[in-house]
Design a protein around this motif. Structure first.
Motif: not given
Length: 540
Positions: A125, A129, A134-135, A255
């Protein structure tokens, strides 16, 4: 150890103090349990910030073990311990003598079971990120009214049935299809990736896809926490909705996906509109449309009636317009006749005024002025030429004089240096002075060349100015100068008027490339206007 015996207690053993007993127990534990590997779940974790030590308990379903991990070993941990994390530890069993409690002194610790899976998930994760996957601005928008939806899940799963039933119940017009795949086990990751790849290879792309399965342990959901599945979701051109597990279950797929649904049923509600609400809205739209159509028809009927009342016979308008056209034709003809007569009168007046003005006289006057200006320009050019020549001659004389003075001074200095050298004969001094002489001569030559070059540039500039105002330039444009021969002069006596000439008189005609001598046969004075008019013989 005390030497005192206790016969009253019926014991023949020696009496021990508490410290002595704890020391012996600590030694016994250390000898029998030098290093052990223990599995358990962390609880009551406390990190002492000033020292860096960890204090916690390891527990299972029936027991609890107090543990300590000193800063020297804790600093090498590749993860951050937390409550509820299952771990494997390698420890030395010892006794804390002051409290009389035995404990495990941890030397090494690593995640185990779900703890290891959760740690791997957090690492992935953090990596994704940092890559920006994840934007929110990378999320693909979902259509409000989808036409085709693909379910990516196990065909036997309850989550698949929930999604199909809820979508058909809410929005029957949508076209549903299934991309079967395993959602648990060793083959789940590769099958999910292939299903998402096939999804993007369809001839007709679906509007969105729902990746779903029911709840389970972290190990059951491990396929949705893999980097391969995350990459397939991120690279998919079709929007992906992740509906994995229950509300409390979070996976890497949630995500990366374009939308996360807490449950499969919620996913069906998020991606489709409610059919009942749409029916109510369509009924309202139909009523509004019918009302507007009736209003438009009513208004158009009123307009038609009003136009029919105002509409007249077009023949009457045609006759009236024909009469107006004839009247305007007569008016236009009368106006043009009057304007033409006024123009002819004005032209006659202008011809009379032109004959009275005699432009030939004025032109002759302007010619005389032009000739006088040309004579003054020639005289000024000759004067300036003489002045520039004089300046150039003086500059050359000064330059020659300066060159002589410089050479004389250099010869004098050279003689003095030679005389001094002959008297003292220092070789080093001679070479130095010789170098100075060469340098001085070089600078002198450079300065003289520079002065000569500047003077040549000035001479070229003056020559250009003289050529610009020279009367020879005028002759090059096709003009000629008429003069009477006179000894001692090149042009002779320049003739300015026809009155200065007489028949049988010799004259010289000066052109750009030479002079022609001729004799005058006759003299006839004419105005400029008369010269431009052809004679009667020429016109015939």
């Amino acid at each position: 150890m005390s030497e005192y015996l206790s016969p009253n207690l019926g014991l023949n053993e020696r009496v021990l103090t508490v410290s002595q007993l704890n020391a012996q127990v600590k030694k016994l534990l250390s000898n029998n349990f030098p290093l052990v590997v223990v599995e358990g779940e962390i609880s009551g974790l406390h990190h002492h910030r000033s020292s860096g030590h960890y204090y916690f308990n390891l527990k299972d379903e029936r027991a609890l073990l107090r543990c300590v991990m000193f800063a020297s070993n804790a600093s090498r941990l590749p993860f951050r311990p937390e409550d509820g994390l299952k771990v494997l530890v390698r420890a030395e069993i010892s006794l804390y003598e002051r409290d009389g409690r035995y404990q495990a002194v941890i030397q090494h610790m690593e995640p185990h079971g779900e703890g290891e899976l959760r740690l791997a998930m957090e690492r992935l994760r953090a990596k994704l990120q940092s890559m920006g996957w994840f934007e929110e601005n990378l999320k693909k928008p979902l259509p409000t009214y989808p036409k085709r939806i693909v379910i990516v899940s196990s065909p036997k799963g309850a989550a698949t049935r929930d999604v199909f039933v809820n979508i058909w119940r809410r929005y029957p017009p949508v076209e549903l299809s299934l991309q079967p795949t395993a959602v648990q086990g060793q083959m789940a990751v590769s099958e999910i990736c292939r299903a998402l790849a096939r999804l993007n290879e369809l001839e007709v792309h679906p509007d969105l896809a729902i990746l779903t399965r029911g709840g389970g342990s972290l190990e059951d959901l491990s396929a949705f926490n893999s980097e391969q599945v995350a990459t397939a979701i991120f690279e998919s051109k079709v929007p992906i909705v992740s509906a994995v597990g229950h509300d409390v279950d979070f996976t890497i797929a949630d995500f990366v996906a374009d939308l996360r649904a807490p449950t499969p049923s919620t996913a069906a509600e998020l991606v489709t509109p409610d059919g009942k609400d749409l029916g109510i809205r369509f009924d309202d739209f139909a009523l509004n449309l019918e009302k507007k159509v009736r209003d438009v028809v009513s208004r158009n009927k009123t307009i038609v009636v009003h136009v029919q009342r105002r509409l007249r016979d077009p023949k009457r308008d045609l006759v009236n317009n024909q009469q107006k056209l004839n009247e305007r034709k007569r008016t236009l003809k009368r106006t043009m006749t009057q304007s033409l007569a006024q123009s002819e009168t004005r032209l006659t007046q202008l011809q009379r005024s032109l004959n009275q003005a005699k432009p030939g006289v004025k032109l002759q006057h302007y010619r005389a002025k032009l000739h006088n200006a040309h004579s003054r320009a020639v005289q000024l050019t000759v004067t300036q030429n003489k002045e520039y020549r004089s300046r150039f001659t003086r500059s050359l004389e000064k330059l020659v004089q300066l060159e002589g003075q410089v050479r004389e001074r250099a010869d004098t200095q050279l003689s003095n240096l030679q005389r001094s050298f002959m008297q003292a004969r220092p070789e080093t001094r001679f070479k130095h002075l010789q170098t100075q002489i060469v340098s001085t001569q070089s600078r002198l030559r450079f300065r003289v060349d520079e002065i000569i070059h500047n003077l040549e540039k000035r001479v070229v500039s003056v020559r250009k100015n003289l050529d610009a105002v020279s009367p020879l330039a005028v002759l090059n444009r096709g003009y000629a100068v008429v003069s009477k021969p006179k000894k001692g002069t090149y042009f002779g006596e320049i003739t300015k008027s026809i009155e200065d000439l007489a028949p049988s008189e010799n004259v010289e005609i000066h052109l750009a490339d030479g002079t022609a001598r001729s004799k005058i046969e006759s003299v006839e004075k004419r105005d400029h206007g008369e010269i431009s008019k052809p004679s009667a013989d020429q016109s015939s």
